[in-house]
Design an enzyme around this catalytic site. Sequence first.
Site, short mmCIF file in Angstrom:
data_model
loop_
_atom_site.label_atom_id
_atom_site.label_comp_id
_atom_site.label_asym_id
_atom_site.label_seq_id
_atom_site.Cartn_x
_atom_site.Cartn_y
_atom_site.Cartn_z
N GLU A 68 0.84 -1.20 0.00
CA GLU A 68 0.00 0.00 0.00
C GLU A 68 0.88 1.25 0.00
O GLU A 68 2.04 1.21 0.42
CB GLU A 68 -0.92 -0.07 1.23
CG GLU A 68 -1.87 1.08 1.45
CD GLU A 68 -2.87 1.36 0.33
OE1 GLU A 68 -2.44 1.51 -0.83
OE2 GLU A 68 -4.07 1.47 0.63
N ASP A 69 0.33 2.35 -0.50
CA ASP A 69 1.11 3.59 -0.54
C ASP A 69 1.15 4.29 0.82
O ASP A 69 2.21 4.69 1.29
CB ASP A 69 0.56 4.55 -1.62
CG ASP A 69 -0.94 4.82 -1.49
OD1 ASP A 69 -1.61 4.20 -0.63
OD2 ASP A 69 -1.45 5.67 -2.25
N PHE B 274 -0.54 16.53 3.98
CA PHE B 274 -0.99 15.91 2.75
C PHE B 274 0.20 15.84 1.80
O PHE B 274 0.83 16.85 1.50
CB PHE B 274 -2.16 16.66 2.11
CG PHE B 274 -2.82 15.83 1.05
CD1 PHE B 274 -3.80 14.92 1.40
CD2 PHE B 274 -2.41 15.92 -0.28
CE1 PHE B 274 -4.39 14.10 0.43
CE2 PHE B 274 -3.00 15.10 -1.25
CZ PHE B 274 -3.98 14.19 -0.89
N ARG C 287 1.42 11.96 -9.45
CA ARG C 287 1.86 10.58 -9.19
C ARG C 287 3.26 10.31 -9.73
O ARG C 287 3.98 9.46 -9.23
CB ARG C 287 0.88 9.57 -9.82
CG ARG C 287 -0.51 9.56 -9.20
CD ARG C 287 -1.27 8.33 -9.68
NE ARG C 287 -2.70 8.43 -9.48
CZ ARG C 287 -3.33 8.11 -8.35
NH1 ARG C 287 -2.65 7.70 -7.31
NH2 ARG C 287 -4.64 8.21 -8.27
P1 IMP Z 1 -7.23 5.30 4.84
O1 IMP Z 1 -8.35 4.35 4.61
O2 IMP Z 1 -7.71 6.58 5.48
O3 IMP Z 1 -6.06 4.71 5.59
O4 IMP Z 1 -6.85 5.76 3.40
C1 IMP Z 1 -5.69 5.63 2.81
C2 IMP Z 1 -5.84 6.19 1.41
O5 IMP Z 1 -6.10 7.60 1.44
C3 IMP Z 1 -4.53 6.02 0.68
O6 IMP Z 1 -4.49 4.80 0.00
C4 IMP Z 1 -4.51 7.23 -0.22
O7 IMP Z 1 -5.15 6.94 -1.44
C5 IMP Z 1 -5.31 8.28 0.51
N1 IMP Z 1 -4.44 9.25 1.22
C6 IMP Z 1 -4.34 9.42 2.54
N2 IMP Z 1 -3.46 10.39 2.86
C7 IMP Z 1 -2.96 10.84 1.68
C8 IMP Z 1 -1.99 11.84 1.34
O8 IMP Z 1 -1.36 12.52 2.17
N3 IMP Z 1 -1.75 12.01 0.01
C9 IMP Z 1 -2.38 11.30 -0.96
N4 IMP Z 1 -3.29 10.34 -0.69
C10 IMP Z 1 -3.58 10.11 0.63
MG MG Z 2 -4.43 4.51 -2.12
#
Ligand code: IMP
Ligand code: MG
Length: 180
Positions: free
Chosen positions: A102-103, A155, A168
């Site tokens: 995961e990113d 962010f 990206r």
């Molecule tokens: P979670 O379900 O809140 O943990 O969501 C994670 C997802 O939110 C990631 O896979 C990203 O797609 C998005 N996300 C959360 N924080 C960031 C950020 O700082 N930059 C870009 N995408 C983010």
């Molecule tokens: Mg994501």
Amino acid sequence: MEFEQDKRLARVLISEEEIKKRVSEAGRRISEEYKDKPLVMICILKGSFVFASDLCRAVDIPCRIEFMRVRSYYEGTQSSGSVDILLDTDNDLSGSHVLVVEDIVDSGRTLCRLTELLRKRNPLSLRTITLLDKPSRRAEEFHTDISLFSIPDLFVVGYGLDYNEMYRNLPYIAVYEEVR
Ligand code: IMP
Ligand code: MG
């Protein structure tokens, strides 16, 4: 480069060199821990496509690569979100050790739901690796097995991560800020 003139990219948070170093360390660790084990790495699209492609080339043991694309829905602040699967793996996961790539882990909801769902497919083991972790943002308790960088509540974009589908292709991680 044009990115250098983009005022919304406030500063570089993690450089290409730092990313490279941690990715190759993670690749070595995975290669040792999964040696002689049937490994499947699941790249979670779109955000982790850059990380997963570098990571899988830092791994020097045989493995399969699968792709999933998910979308999370949350109801307000309730933790009872759900994920829709937009693209699923092609192959059976039972009989394999699964590593979800995961990113970023933010609230933790996406990976919570996704790992719940994958566990039902009976993999031999199920672990997660994330490039970035924002522990202060967690709404649901979720612990990633391997996290390359822990970052504050900012962010960020680049290295696969987007803001409205842009940035990206930035080769490093930058802090994104709206320009007033
Ligand atoms: P979670 O379900 O809140 O943990 O969501 C994670 C997802 O939110 C990631 O896979 C990203 O797609 C998005 N996300 C959360 N924080 C960031 C950020 O700082 N930059 C870009 N995408 C983010
Ligand atoms: Mg994501």
